[in-house]
Design a protein around this motif. Structure first.
Motif, PDB file in Angstrom:
ATOM      1  N   UNK A   1       0.812  -1.218   0.000  1.00 35.89           N
ATOM      2  CA  UNK A   1       0.000   0.000   0.000  1.00 35.89           C
ATOM      3  C   UNK A   1       0.848   1.273   0.000  1.00 35.89           C
ATOM      4  N   UNK A   2       2.169   1.096  -0.060  1.00 38.72           N
ATOM      5  CA  UNK A   2       3.072   2.253  -0.080  1.00 38.72           C
ATOM      6  C   UNK A   2       2.894   3.129   1.165  1.00 38.72           C
ATOM      7  N   UNK A   3       2.968   2.465   2.331  1.00 33.58           N
ATOM      8  CA  UNK A   3       2.714   3.165   3.595  1.00 33.58           C
ATOM      9  C   UNK A   3       3.998   3.454   4.347  1.00 33.58           C
ATOM     10  N   UNK A   4       3.958   4.509   5.131  1.00 33.97           N
ATOM     11  CA  UNK A   4       5.045   4.827   6.059  1.00 33.97           C
ATOM     12  C   UNK A   4       4.437   4.939   7.451  1.00 33.97           C
ATOM     13  N   UNK A   5       5.122   4.344   8.447  1.00 33.54           N
ATOM     14  CA  UNK A   5       4.694   4.417   9.852  1.00 33.54           C
ATOM     15  C   UNK A   5       5.648   5.373  10.545  1.00 33.54           C
TER      16      UNK A   5
ATOM     17  N   UNK B   1       1.645   7.861  13.014  1.00 33.28           N
ATOM     18  CA  UNK B   1       0.767   8.125  11.884  1.00 33.28           C
ATOM     19  C   UNK B   1       1.138   7.171  10.750  1.00 33.28           C
ATOM     20  N   UNK B   2       0.115   6.640  10.071  1.00 36.30           N
ATOM     21  CA  UNK B   2       0.360   5.922   8.817  1.00 36.30           C
ATOM     22  C   UNK B   2       0.142   6.932   7.697  1.00 36.30           C
ATOM     23  N   UNK B   3       1.165   7.089   6.868  1.00 34.09           N
ATOM     24  CA  UNK B   3       1.052   8.011   5.730  1.00 34.09           C
ATOM     25  C   UNK B   3       1.080   7.231   4.435  1.00 34.09           C
ATOM     26  N   UNK B   4       0.210   7.647   3.541  1.00 34.74           N
ATOM     27  CA  UNK B   4       0.207   7.078   2.198  1.00 34.74           C
ATOM     28  C   UNK B   4       0.359   8.245   1.241  1.00 34.74           C
ATOM     29  N   UNK B   5       1.439   8.251   0.495  1.00 36.16           N
ATOM     30  CA  UNK B   5       1.723   9.373  -0.419  1.00 36.16           C
ATOM     31  C   UNK B   5       1.585  10.711   0.309  1.00 36.16           C
ATOM     32  N   UNK B   6       2.248  10.823   1.481  1.00 36.16           N
ATOM     33  CA  UNK B   6       2.280  12.067   2.284  1.00 36.16           C
ATOM     34  C   UNK B   6       1.011  12.302   3.097  1.00 36.16           C
TER      35      UNK B   6
ATOM     36  N   UNK C   1      -3.338   8.831   6.853  1.00 39.62           N
ATOM     37  CA  UNK C   1      -4.531   8.005   6.625  1.00 39.62           C
ATOM     38  C   UNK C   1      -4.932   7.201   7.865  1.00 39.62           C
ATOM     39  N   UNK C   2      -4.023   7.129   8.854  1.00 36.08           N
ATOM     40  CA  UNK C   2      -4.353   6.387  10.061  1.00 36.08           C
ATOM     41  C   UNK C   2      -3.515   6.855  11.230  1.00 36.08           C
ATOM     42  N   UNK C   3      -4.008   6.531  12.434  1.00 34.28           N
ATOM     43  CA  UNK C   3      -3.297   6.948  13.655  1.00 34.28           C
ATOM     44  C   UNK C   3      -3.336   5.811  14.660  1.00 34.28           C
ATOM     45  N   UNK C   4      -2.284   5.738  15.503  1.00 38.31           N
ATOM     46  CA  UNK C   4      -2.326   4.824  16.648  1.00 38.31           C
ATOM     47  C   UNK C   4      -1.567   5.492  17.784  1.00 38.31           C
ATOM     48  N   UNK C   5      -2.155   5.481  18.983  1.00 40.04           N
ATOM     49  CA  UNK C   5      -1.560   6.188  20.122  1.00 40.04           C
ATOM     50  C   UNK C   5      -1.202   5.178  21.209  1.00 40.04           C
ATOM     51  N   UNK C   6       0.087   5.208  21.622  1.00 43.60           N
ATOM     52  CA  UNK C   6       0.581   4.297  22.653  1.00 43.60           C
ATOM     53  C   UNK C   6       0.794   5.061  23.951  1.00 43.60           C
TER      54      UNK C   6
ATOM     55  N   UNK D   1      -8.840   6.529   8.385  1.00 39.76           N
ATOM     56  CA  UNK D   1      -9.773   7.403   7.679  1.00 39.76           C
ATOM     57  C   UNK D   1     -10.820   6.537   6.955  1.00 39.76           C
ATOM     58  N   UNK D   2     -12.113   6.860   7.083  1.00 46.50           N
ATOM     59  CA  UNK D   2     -13.164   5.954   6.590  1.00 46.50           C
ATOM     60  C   UNK D   2     -12.946   5.461   5.159  1.00 46.50           C
ATOM     61  N   UNK D   3     -12.552   6.343   4.254  1.00 49.42           N
ATOM     62  CA  UNK D   3     -12.410   5.903   2.857  1.00 49.42           C
ATOM     63  C   UNK D   3     -11.231   4.960   2.641  1.00 49.42           C
ATOM     64  N   UNK D   4     -10.370   4.802   3.668  1.00 47.28           N
ATOM     65  CA  UNK D   4      -9.217   3.903   3.565  1.00 47.28           C
ATOM     66  C   UNK D   4      -9.413   2.625   4.387  1.00 47.28           C
TER      67      UNK D   4
END
Ligand code: ACO
Ligand code: ACO
Length: 156
Positions: free
Chosen positions: A6-10, A45-50, A53-58, A74-77
């Motif tokens: 999915x070309x994601x960055x964490x 944060x999960x980023x897709x093409x900058x 699109x998503x978040x996780x808090x520890x 994000x709902x559309x993802x």
């Protein structure tokens, strides 16, 4: 792994960066409750093409135990593997940071989320009775079921 496909960055969010409330509110409808844990949490944060699109808090519970207080896509993802990507990366981060335990809680009504967490190795350990009734001003319904209790799941 889904991240490559999915070309994601964490990415860990800088402590003075703007907090992504739009994403956090998808998982937790109470801004007051978010405020109570978010400043003490590490936010990823999960980023897709900058784009975020998503978040996780520890949130650190003890020096060697963390709780995932918030995970949202994000709902559309949603439904494309991003939630799994965030959870896998959070577990890897906890292991890397020598945490002995990682937990995540959700409502009794969050049937899909309970499936997702158990699929990733979390096991139900505790029920916090009436947590959602006592901590949220409005009644919450999902899947036609009232959110009343917090189901805590844990691994490591
Ligand atoms: N209902 C049914 N199944 C679900 C749901 C759901 N709500 N969410 C995920 N799944 C299943 C998927 O079908 C998939 O199954 P599979 O692996 O067998 O194909 C699996 O879980 C993984 O799905 P992903 O695509 O990786 O998950 P997604 O990207 O949709 O993210 C998330 C899941 C984070 C729960 C997302 O739906 C979301 O942001 N929801 C709104 C916010 C929320 O409820 N967050 C959790 C609250 S609890 C807390 O934050 C501590
Ligand atoms: N997964 C997801 N949803 C389900 C499932 C399931 N396995 N079973 C029922 N549902 C949902 C249906 O989608 C439906 O939802 P809706 O009202 O929102 O449309 C609702 O539950 C009611 O469905 P019914 O059609 O009335 O249930 P069904 O006739 O399928 O019977 C039962 C459910 C008894 C669980 C049946 O699937 C079955 O015999 N399964 C195998 C045996 C079993 O697992 N029994 C329970 C073991 S625990 C025990 O016996 C104490």
């Amino acid at each position: 792994m889904a991240g490559n496909r999915l070309n994601l960055i964490f990415q860990k969010l800088d402590k003075n960066a703007i907090i992504p409330y739009d994403l956090l509110l998808l998982a937790d409808p109470s801004k007051d409750l978010i405020e109570q844990y978010i400043k003490l949490s590490d936010i990823y944060i999960a980023r897709q093409n900058e784009e975020a699109v998503g978040v996780i808090a520890l949130f650190p519970l003890t020096p060697d135990a963390v709780e995932i207080k918030n995970v949202a896509v994000r709902p559309e993802f949603q439904g494309k593997g991003l939630g799994s990507y965030l959870i896998e990366n959070a577990i890897n981060t906890a292991v890397h940071n020598k945490q002995k335990s990682i937990c995540i809680g959700t409502a009794n009504s969050s049937v899909g989320q309970l499936y997702l967490y158990q699929k990733h190795g979390f096991e139900i350990t505790e029920i916090k009775k009436d947590f959602f009734i006592n901590n949220y001003p409005e009644s919450i319904y999902e899947n036609g079921i009232q959110a009343k209790h917090m189901v805590l799941t844990r691994q490591l």
